[in-house]
Motif scaffolding. Structure first.
Motif, PDB file in Angstrom:
ATOM      1  N   THR A  74       9.996  26.889  41.234  1.00 51.99           N
ATOM      2  CA  THR A  74      10.339  25.751  42.070  1.00 51.99           C
ATOM      3  C   THR A  74       9.309  24.643  42.008  1.00 51.99           C
ATOM      4  O   THR A  74       9.616  23.503  42.291  1.00 51.99           O
ATOM      5  CB  THR A  74      10.513  26.193  43.532  1.00 51.99           C
ATOM      6  N   ALA A  75       8.082  24.948  41.664  1.00 57.81           N
ATOM      7  CA  ALA A  75       7.040  23.927  41.599  1.00 57.81           C
ATOM      8  C   ALA A  75       6.167  24.183  40.378  1.00 57.81           C
ATOM      9  O   ALA A  75       5.041  24.660  40.494  1.00 57.81           O
ATOM     10  CB  ALA A  75       6.198  23.928  42.874  1.00 57.81           C
ATOM     11  N   PRO A  76       6.667  23.872  39.185  1.00 54.82           N
ATOM     12  CA  PRO A  76       5.886  24.154  37.982  1.00 54.82           C
ATOM     13  C   PRO A  76       4.769  23.137  37.791  1.00 54.82           C
ATOM     14  O   PRO A  76       4.781  22.043  38.370  1.00 54.82           O
ATOM     15  CB  PRO A  76       6.927  24.007  36.866  1.00 54.82           C
ATOM     16  N   ASN A  77       3.797  23.489  36.973  1.00 50.28           N
ATOM     17  CA  ASN A  77       2.932  22.462  36.419  1.00 50.28           C
ATOM     18  C   ASN A  77       3.789  21.580  35.513  1.00 50.28           C
ATOM     19  O   ASN A  77       4.789  22.030  34.941  1.00 50.28           O
ATOM     20  CB  ASN A  77       1.816  23.088  35.585  1.00 50.28           C
ATOM     21  N   ILE A  78       3.386  20.325  35.354  1.00 52.02           N
ATOM     22  CA  ILE A  78       4.155  19.396  34.518  1.00 52.02           C
ATOM     23  C   ILE A  78       3.193  18.666  33.592  1.00 52.02           C
ATOM     24  O   ILE A  78       2.205  18.079  34.042  1.00 52.02           O
ATOM     25  CB  ILE A  78       4.939  18.378  35.364  1.00 52.02           C
ATOM     26  N   LEU A  79       3.479  18.715  32.291  1.00 47.35           N
ATOM     27  CA  LEU A  79       2.738  17.957  31.288  1.00 47.35           C
ATOM     28  C   LEU A  79       3.685  16.949  30.659  1.00 47.35           C
ATOM     29  O   LEU A  79       4.666  17.324  30.009  1.00 47.35           O
ATOM     30  CB  LEU A  79       2.171  18.889  30.212  1.00 47.35           C
ATOM     31  N   LEU A  80       3.422  15.674  30.881  1.00 46.45           N
ATOM     32  CA  LEU A  80       4.200  14.590  30.274  1.00 46.45           C
ATOM     33  C   LEU A  80       3.386  14.022  29.121  1.00 46.45           C
ATOM     34  O   LEU A  80       2.317  13.451  29.334  1.00 46.45           O
ATOM     35  CB  LEU A  80       4.500  13.504  31.308  1.00 46.45           C
ATOM     36  N   TYR A  81       3.886  14.181  27.902  1.00 43.83           N
ATOM     37  CA  TYR A  81       3.155  13.768  26.702  1.00 43.83           C
ATOM     38  C   TYR A  81       3.917  12.618  26.047  1.00 43.83           C
ATOM     39  O   TYR A  81       5.047  12.780  25.590  1.00 43.83           O
ATOM     40  CB  TYR A  81       3.028  14.945  25.743  1.00 43.83           C
ATOM     41  N   VAL A  82       3.297  11.436  26.009  1.00 43.68           N
ATOM     42  CA  VAL A  82       3.931  10.222  25.495  1.00 43.68           C
ATOM     43  C   VAL A  82       3.189   9.770  24.239  1.00 43.68           C
ATOM     44  O   VAL A  82       1.983   9.510  24.283  1.00 43.68           O
ATOM     45  CB  VAL A  82       3.913   9.097  26.547  1.00 43.68           C
ATOM     46  N   VAL A  83       3.907   9.686  23.124  1.00 46.36           N
ATOM     47  CA  VAL A  83       3.351   9.136  21.889  1.00 46.36           C
ATOM     48  C   VAL A  83       3.871   7.710  21.751  1.00 46.36           C
ATOM     49  O   VAL A  83       5.077   7.491  21.625  1.00 46.36           O
ATOM     50  CB  VAL A  83       3.740   9.975  20.663  1.00 46.36           C
ATOM     51  N   ASP A  84       2.989   6.751  21.796  1.00 44.25           N
ATOM     52  CA  ASP A  84       3.372   5.343  21.789  1.00 44.25           C
ATOM     53  C   ASP A  84       4.084   4.969  20.485  1.00 44.25           C
ATOM     54  O   ASP A  84       3.715   5.420  19.406  1.00 44.25           O
ATOM     55  CB  ASP A  84       2.111   4.484  21.953  1.00 44.25           C
ATOM     56  N   SER A  85       5.135   4.143  20.605  1.00 41.79           N
ATOM     57  CA  SER A  85       5.830   3.536  19.455  1.00 41.79           C
ATOM     58  C   SER A  85       6.529   4.555  18.564  1.00 41.79           C
ATOM     59  O   SER A  85       6.659   4.341  17.358  1.00 41.79           O
ATOM     60  CB  SER A  85       4.851   2.716  18.597  1.00 41.79           C
ATOM     61  N   LEU A  86       7.012   5.639  19.126  1.00 45.65           N
ATOM     62  CA  LEU A  86       7.617   6.706  18.320  1.00 45.65           C
ATOM     63  C   LEU A  86       9.141   6.619  18.367  1.00 45.65           C
ATOM     64  O   LEU A  86       9.762   6.822  19.410  1.00 45.65           O
ATOM     65  CB  LEU A  86       7.153   8.072  18.825  1.00 45.65           C
ATOM     66  N   ARG A  87       9.742   6.337  17.229  1.00 47.74           N
ATOM     67  CA  ARG A  87      11.199   6.296  17.113  1.00 47.74           C
ATOM     68  C   ARG A  87      11.764   7.708  17.088  1.00 47.74           C
ATOM     69  O   ARG A  87      11.260   8.583  16.380  1.00 47.74           O
ATOM     70  CB  ARG A  87      11.606   5.584  15.827  1.00 47.74           C
ATOM     71  N   ALA A  88      12.851   7.907  17.822  1.00 54.08           N
ATOM     72  CA  ALA A  88      13.498   9.219  17.802  1.00 54.08           C
ATOM     73  C   ALA A  88      14.035   9.545  16.418  1.00 54.08           C
ATOM     74  O   ALA A  88      13.954  10.694  15.958  1.00 54.08           O
ATOM     75  CB  ALA A  88      14.628   9.259  18.831  1.00 54.08           C
ATOM     76  N   ASP A  89      14.575   8.544  15.719  1.00 49.31           N
ATOM     77  CA  ASP A  89      15.225   8.825  14.437  1.00 49.31           C
ATOM     78  C   ASP A  89      14.240   9.050  13.296  1.00 49.31           C
ATOM     79  O   ASP A  89      14.657   9.192  12.138  1.00 49.31           O
ATOM     80  CB  ASP A  89      16.214   7.711  14.082  1.00 49.31           C
ATOM     81  N   HIS A  90      12.933   9.123  13.592  1.00 48.82           N
ATOM     82  CA  HIS A  90      11.948   9.504  12.578  1.00 48.82           C
ATOM     83  C   HIS A  90      11.421  10.920  12.810  1.00 48.82           C
ATOM     84  O   HIS A  90      10.385  11.292  12.237  1.00 48.82           O
ATOM     85  CB  HIS A  90      10.793   8.503  12.541  1.00 48.82           C
ATOM     86  N   LEU A  91      12.128  11.698  13.614  1.00 51.30           N
ATOM     87  CA  LEU A  91      11.781  13.105  13.838  1.00 51.30           C
ATOM     88  C   LEU A  91      12.883  13.981  13.256  1.00 51.30           C
ATOM     89  O   LEU A  91      14.073  13.686  13.420  1.00 51.30           O
ATOM     90  CB  LEU A  91      11.632  13.395  15.329  1.00 51.30           C
ATOM     91  N   GLU A  92      12.506  15.071  12.609  1.00 54.20           N
ATOM     92  CA  GLU A  92      13.518  15.927  11.991  1.00 54.20           C
ATOM     93  C   GLU A  92      14.450  16.557  13.004  1.00 54.20           C
ATOM     94  O   GLU A  92      15.618  16.833  12.700  1.00 54.20           O
ATOM     95  CB  GLU A  92      12.874  16.999  11.112  1.00 54.20           C
TER      96      GLU A  92
END
Length: 486
Positions: A74-92
């Protein structure tokens, strides 16, 4: 500090010529015989200057009792990892033709991937503020050029502290976190040099330090990295990854796409290091990990521009969104409905057991990741705007329902319509074939604009729409990142 035995001074520090927040750690003696009162004072001898304390956090160095299974869920730890300028369509994991991010792909295989996630704006400052406040730029009034967030704007990290979370931000981007001179949003902040932090490992070191300090308490950690962001050297754009990633697919400095893909490899490797740190500390099974980006990158696909901050075509507005929580989230699940970065803040409050915030405009994603298909997500339009301006006659916006996307200046009668399923590159306007859908989405875009303008007035955003705040230091930083011309 006042105790029953008297007073003692724990810290006295003089700060000269500082215009930001400084973190200070100190040990507080435990008074075994009674209560203690901690007194925080700050003053300035210079006329017109003020000094403030913000967000004091008290830690008990003794190990906390491990949380039970119910609490973990109900109350997990949360890690939000943001890579700047990353296009979704460049990931496999989003269908790209080469393996640029094998660790993100592996995480998608053991977790949940969202088929289409949109950023609300196509540059960092408004996009990340929109994520934190669950409203878009048209309401909070902060575009690429400024100003600060209105004081009445609610941001989720502050709410999470109410639920007992320790909140931290480790960032390489000068526009995050959304602090202002009088407001500290996160309890713990490390603002690092974006040109060197990832290369020398300081981002990983600071994030690891935070995890080690808070491994037995609920935490929220936001990490923002700049490996994939363009740099401007001698008036030329460049994407730079260090060895062994440099030269994997090209040795040509101006082969932007291949060099960009090499930076994704670098970012993916750094992300994996932090995942391994979670595992080493025994945190992986009680931590929800979210991997995403603030916006994409252009590479001249539509308008000849290499970078971002421009019209919300999919290469700029489409960002990855992958979540993993072992034993809780389903493995290898793909969420079909369109979602937005503004949906993350309501999700975090939902997980923390906090009530929804009336100001938030996104919706909690938790029903979707649990496999509950809700019509609310399937029928709502998702909006995205260019991040430079917020004046309706010069701002390009997009409204999407399912795979149909209306696109154009907000207040113009004629909008383009793209069928993203048949035409993911957005080259063929099919508005004439679907006039009713085009009109529906165009009306939704204009209605959204009006609603956001009303909300801005309620928040106290008195700045005239589209106005630019003059700040030479900020302009120089923008110029170094390629956002401004000389």
């Amino acid at each position: 500090m006042k105790t029953d035995a008297g007073e003692m001074e724990l810290l006295r520090e003089t700060v000269a010529d500082n215009n930001g927040w400084l973190d200070t750690d100190l040990d507080i003696p435990r008074d075994a015989d009674g209560s203690s009162t901690l007194i925080l004072e700050a003053w300035s001898e210079a006329p017109g200057q003020i000094a403030l304390w913000s967000n004091p956090v008290l830690y008990d160095p003794r190990p906390a009792e491990p949380r039970g299974e119910t609490d973990q869920r109900t109350a997990p730890n949360i890690l939000l990892y943001v890579v700047d300028s990353l296009r979704a369509d460049h990931l496999e994991c989003y269908g790209y033709h080469r393996a640029t991010a094998p660790h993100v792909a592996a995480m998608a295989g053991r977790g949940v991937r969202f088929r289409r996630c949109l950023t609300t704006e196509t540059c960092t400052k408004p996009s990340m503020l929109s994520l934190a406040a669950s409203v878009d730029m048209l309401a909070h009034g902060v575009n690429c050029y400024g100003p600060d967030a209105p004081p009445s704007l609610v941001m989720f990290p502050e709410r999470l502290r109410w639920a007992g979370y320790v909140t931290g931000c480790v960032t390489e981007n000068l526009y995050t976190p959304p602090d202002t001179p009088g407001r500290r949003v996160y309890s713990y902040v490390q603002d690092l040099d974006e040109l060197t932090a990832a290369r020398v490992g300081s981002t990983f070191a600071e994030a690891s330090h935070f995890l080690e300090m808070h491994s037995n308490r609920p935490f929220f950690l936001y990490v923002h990295t700049m490996e994939c962001h363009v740099h401007l050297y001698d008036d030329a754009y460049s994407y730079d990854a260090p060895p062994p990633f440099e030269g994997r697919w090209t040795n040509d400095q101006f082969d932007h796409i291949n060099r960009y893909d090499e930076t994704i490899l670098f970012a993916d490797a750094n992300f994996q290091r932090l995942l391994m740190k979670l595992q080493q500390l025994g945190l992986d099974k009680r931590t929800l990990v979210i991997f995403t980006s603030d916006h994409g990158e252009g590479f001249g696909k539509h308008d000849g521009r290499i970078i971002h901050c421009y019209e919300p075509y999919d290469e700029l507005s489409g960002v990855p969104l992958v979540m993993s929580w072992p034993g809780v989230l389903p493995e290898g699940c793909v969420v079909e409905p369109n979602v937005s970065l503004i949906d993350l803040a309501p999700t975090f409050l939902d997980l923390a057991g906090l009530p929804p915030c009336d100001q938030f405009q996104g919706m909690s994603l938790w029903p979707l990741v649990r496999g509950e298909q809700t019509t609310a997500f399937q029928t709502r339009p998702v909006f995205s705007f260019e991040g430079r301006y917020d004046a309706p006659l010069i701002t390009t916006g997009a409204a999407i329902i399912e795979d149909l996307k209306a696109f154009g200046l907000v207040w113009t009668e004629q909008k383009q319509l793209f069928d993203l399923a048949a035409d993911p590159d957005e080259f063929e306007d099919v508005a004439s074939a679907h006039p009713e859908v085009t009109a529906q989405l165009s009306d939704a875009l204009e209605a959204h604009w009006r609603a956001q303008a009303a909300m801005r007035a309620e928040l106290g955003g008195t700045r005239e729409a589209g106005a630019t705040v003059v700040d030479p230091a900020r302009d120089e930083a923008l110029r170094a990142l390629g956002y401004l011309d000389e």
